[in-house]
Design a protein around this motif. Structure first.
Motif, PDB file in Angstrom:
ATOM      1  N   ASP A 248       0.839  -1.199   0.000  1.00 60.64           N
ATOM      2  CA  ASP A 248       0.000   0.000   0.000  1.00 60.64           C
ATOM      3  C   ASP A 248       0.872   1.246   0.000  1.00 60.64           C
ATOM      4  O   ASP A 248       1.760   1.400   0.855  1.00 60.64           O
ATOM      5  CB  ASP A 248      -0.913   0.012   1.223  1.00 60.64           C
ATOM      6  N   GLN A 249       0.629   2.127  -0.939  1.00 60.59           N
ATOM      7  CA  GLN A 249       1.367   3.373  -1.030  1.00 60.59           C
ATOM      8  C   GLN A 249       0.823   4.388  -0.013  1.00 60.59           C
ATOM      9  O   GLN A 249      -0.329   4.288   0.430  1.00 60.59           O
ATOM     10  CB  GLN A 249       1.267   3.950  -2.440  1.00 60.59           C
ATOM     11  N   PRO A 250       1.639   5.376   0.380  1.00 59.46           N
ATOM     12  CA  PRO A 250       1.174   6.342   1.382  1.00 59.46           C
ATOM     13  C   PRO A 250      -0.099   7.073   0.980  1.00 59.46           C
ATOM     14  O   PRO A 250      -0.930   7.404   1.831  1.00 59.46           O
ATOM     15  CB  PRO A 250       2.360   7.307   1.496  1.00 59.46           C
ATOM     16  N   ASP A 251      -0.280   7.350  -0.321  1.00 61.21           N
ATOM     17  CA  ASP A 251      -1.454   8.097  -0.764  1.00 61.21           C
ATOM     18  C   ASP A 251      -2.589   7.186  -1.209  1.00 61.21           C
ATOM     19  O   ASP A 251      -3.505   7.618  -1.933  1.00 61.21           O
ATOM     20  CB  ASP A 251      -1.070   9.039  -1.908  1.00 61.21           C
ATOM     21  N   SER A 252      -2.560   5.908  -0.784  1.00 66.71           N
ATOM     22  CA  SER A 252      -3.617   4.968  -1.182  1.00 66.71           C
ATOM     23  C   SER A 252      -4.913   5.180  -0.419  1.00 66.71           C
ATOM     24  O   SER A 252      -5.958   4.701  -0.823  1.00 66.71           O
ATOM     25  CB  SER A 252      -3.133   3.529  -0.983  1.00 66.71           C
ATOM     26  N   GLY A 253      -4.853   5.876   0.734  1.00 71.34           N
ATOM     27  CA  GLY A 253      -6.040   6.112   1.541  1.00 71.34           C
ATOM     28  C   GLY A 253      -6.306   5.036   2.574  1.00 71.34           C
ATOM     29  O   GLY A 253      -7.166   5.213   3.435  1.00 71.34           O
ATOM     30  N   LYS A 254      -5.592   3.923   2.545  1.00 77.35           N
ATOM     31  CA  LYS A 254      -5.833   2.830   3.489  1.00 77.35           C
ATOM     32  C   LYS A 254      -5.272   3.127   4.873  1.00 77.35           C
ATOM     33  O   LYS A 254      -5.715   2.530   5.856  1.00 77.35           O
ATOM     34  CB  LYS A 254      -5.219   1.539   2.958  1.00 77.35           C
ATOM     35  N   TYR A 255      -4.311   4.024   4.953  1.00 78.40           N
ATOM     36  CA  TYR A 255      -3.707   4.316   6.260  1.00 78.40           C
ATOM     37  C   TYR A 255      -4.610   5.190   7.118  1.00 78.40           C
ATOM     38  O   TYR A 255      -4.452   5.222   8.338  1.00 78.40           O
ATOM     39  CB  TYR A 255      -2.358   5.011   6.071  1.00 78.40           C
ATOM     40  N   LYS A 256      -5.541   5.903   6.518  1.00 75.60           N
ATOM     41  CA  LYS A 256      -6.428   6.755   7.295  1.00 75.60           C
ATOM     42  C   LYS A 256      -7.398   5.950   8.148  1.00 75.60           C
ATOM     43  O   LYS A 256      -7.981   6.450   9.088  1.00 75.60           O
ATOM     44  CB  LYS A 256      -7.202   7.681   6.364  1.00 75.60           C
ATOM     45  N   ILE A 257      -7.570   4.672   7.810  1.00 71.67           N
ATOM     46  CA  ILE A 257      -8.472   3.816   8.579  1.00 71.67           C
ATOM     47  C   ILE A 257      -7.810   3.388   9.879  1.00 71.67           C
ATOM     48  O   ILE A 257      -8.465   3.201  10.893  1.00 71.67           O
ATOM     49  CB  ILE A 257      -8.866   2.565   7.751  1.00 71.67           C
TER      50      ILE A 257
END
Length: 521
Positions: A500-509
């Motif tokens: 997962d790349q930093p700008d993938s949006g998955k880290y905000k979860i």
């Protein structure tokens, strides 16, 4: 280097509540192979090891620590420069006055390259003591500088003449005998300013005599006050004129406010970095338990240290030194303290550490990061190598001190020996060190040649070469690993599986930890 084996979950997973938190559940109730928990934790680890820019793209959180560190570099450097200029004028003023006092109070003193001043007869001792007292009493009629006597509660501070001597003693060098009471007594008299002496016989006028056979030392203490006109010109000493009081006090208040701002910024940085170190230690504990539960493996000490950010430790030390140094600087500016040396050491060391910390941000670039990784990887081997070389170095130091000390001034004391040998390693002062041993005894001269040649050959041609080769080999190894993308630990292999790349949006979860406790079978 062998490739790291892929990690396959083997242990039980945890039961998770709907809100994403873990529960302490028995092993029988856990479902094995919970890949979502593994992926969430892997993503959490990857986010932890991101740089500030990647974290900003991942969750939109502004890099406050990064911006604060950049601000600190500017304000701490400005603070150091301001203090350094003030300290420079203070040191110049002190050295100039010391030279004035030598010419003013020491009889027949002359400037020499080697600062030696001595008297050799009893009459000269009395004459020089009286000369100091006479100069002190008539100071205001002699000095061309801004010097005056110190006053405390309306009374002048006197000149104090003290002698230290053995309580009892009988010395007979001709018979090689002496009988001395080792207890030391101290006798002092005070001479106040503007107190005239009617005669030039010291023992009659001030009732002071010296017993040279029992005498250990004679000390004269006097206190004078002076104003540094250079600082008045720069409006830094608000004690002379009305105009200077206004301007100087305003500038002093501005410096006090600026130092207070530096303390506030460093205290904020200290709290943020301490919080980050604590969160890293917590994540290290979770990682250790996670691997034991899901993969049945133990985590090595080197992998655990990956969670301890050395740069944060460096910043914490730097902030602590800056806060202490700034507090001392405020005390100096308000004239409550005079610890210039301690303040200089604290502020100088903290500024050095702040600028060393800039290397961390250079590590965000690939080419600079290779250098940083090489230094970090080579550090343990360098320490071990330095310990071994240090033992040989100490052996040469002790040998040179004992054998060559009586014949060579550079080997007279142990600290001089260490400085001399270190200079020889760097190629400094080689010829003069050899030359000064030419006129000594033949056996000592021969030993000095064997000693110096063996030391230079060992340390210049062998030790330094091995030291350089040690760092070079580590650099080439790290460079090759980066080129081949070799994963050197199971932690890096585990995190690398997250695509997962930093700008993938998955880290905000993953704003809350996905796992907080693990059960052990």
């Amino acid at each position: 280097m062998d490739d790291v084996e892929p990690l396959v979950p083997q242990g039980p997973a945890e039961e998770r509540r709907p809100n994403g938190h873990c529960t302490r559940c028995p092993i029988s109730s856990q479902s094995p192979g919970d890949s979502k928990v593994v992926e969430d934790f892997r993503r959490r680890l990857k986010y932890f090891f991101m740089n500030p820019c990647e974290k900003y793209r991942a969750r939109g959180r502004k890099p406050w620590k990064l911006m604060l560190q950049i601000l600190k570099i500017a304000i701490i450097t400005f603070q150091l420069v301001s203090f350094g200029l003030s300290n420079e004028m203070m040191v110049t003023f002190k050295e100039e006055n010391l030279m004035v006092f030598k010419h003013l109070f020491l009889k027949e003193y002359k400037d020499q390259r080697v600062d030696r001043y001595a008297v050799y007869t009893k009459t000269d001792v009395y004459d020089h003591i009286y000369y100091v007292i006479d100069r002190f009493i008539n100071l205001q009629n002699l000095t061309v500088g801004n010097h005056a006597y110190e006053k405390i509660e309306g009374e002048y501070t006197p000149l104090t003449l003290c002698q230290e001597f053995f309580r009892k003693g009988s010395i007979s060098p001709g018979n090689d005998t002496f009988d001395i009471d080792p207890h030391v007594d101290k006798e002092c008299i005070s001479v106040y300013p503007l107190e005239p002496l009617e005669d030039k016989t010291l023992s009659r006028d001030i009732n002071f005599s010296l017993d040279f056979k029992r005498l250990l030392s004679v000390n004269i203490y006097l206190t004078l006050k002076a104003i540094n006109l250079q600082t008045v010109r720069h409006h830094e000493l608000p004690d002379c004129y009305a105009f200077s009081i206004i301007v100087g006090a305003g500038k002093n208040n501005h410096l006090l406010l600026f130092d207070s701002f530096v303390i506030l910024a460093c205290f904020t940085s200290l709290i943020l970095c301490t919080r980050s170190v604590y969160k890293g230690s917590q994540l290290q504990f979770h990682y250790t338990a996670f691997f034991h539960t899901y993969f049945g493996k133990t985590v090595s000490w080197s992998e655990r240290m990956e969670f301890v950010n050395g740069w944060y430790i460096l910043i914490i030390v730097s902030d602590t030194l800056t806060i202490a140094g700034s507090a001392l600087k405020i005390g100096i500016q308000t004239k409550d303290l005079t610890n210039y040396d301690v303040c200089s050491i604290l502020l100088g060391t903290s500024t050095m550490l702040v600028w060393v910390g800039v290397i961390r941000y250079l590590g965000f670039f690939k080419k600079y990061n290779i250098l940083i990784l090489a230094l970090r990887a080579a550090f343990p081997n360098v320490i071990r190598f330095s310990c071994c070389a240090g033992l040989i170095y100490l052996g040469y130091c002790f040998c040179g001190w004992i054998v060559l000390g009586p014949y060579h001034e550079k080997f007279r004391t142990l600290d001089k020996v260490t400085e001399c040998l270190f200079s020889l390693i760097n190629g400094d002062d080689l010829y003069s060190t050899f030359q000064k041993m030419r006129e000594k005894r033949y056996m000592v001269w021969l030993f000095s040649r064997l000693y110096l040649y063996s030391f230079l050959s060992l340390f210049i041609y062998m030790v330094l070469s091995l030291f350089i080769a040690l760092i070079t080999d580590t650099y080439e190894t790290i460079k090759q690993h980066q080129k081949d993308r070799v994963l050197v630990s199971q932690l890096k292999a585990f995190v690398a599986e997250c695509r997962d790349q930093p700008d993938s949006g998955k880290y905000k979860i993953d704003k809350e930890p996905t796992c907080c406790c693990y059960c052990f079978g």
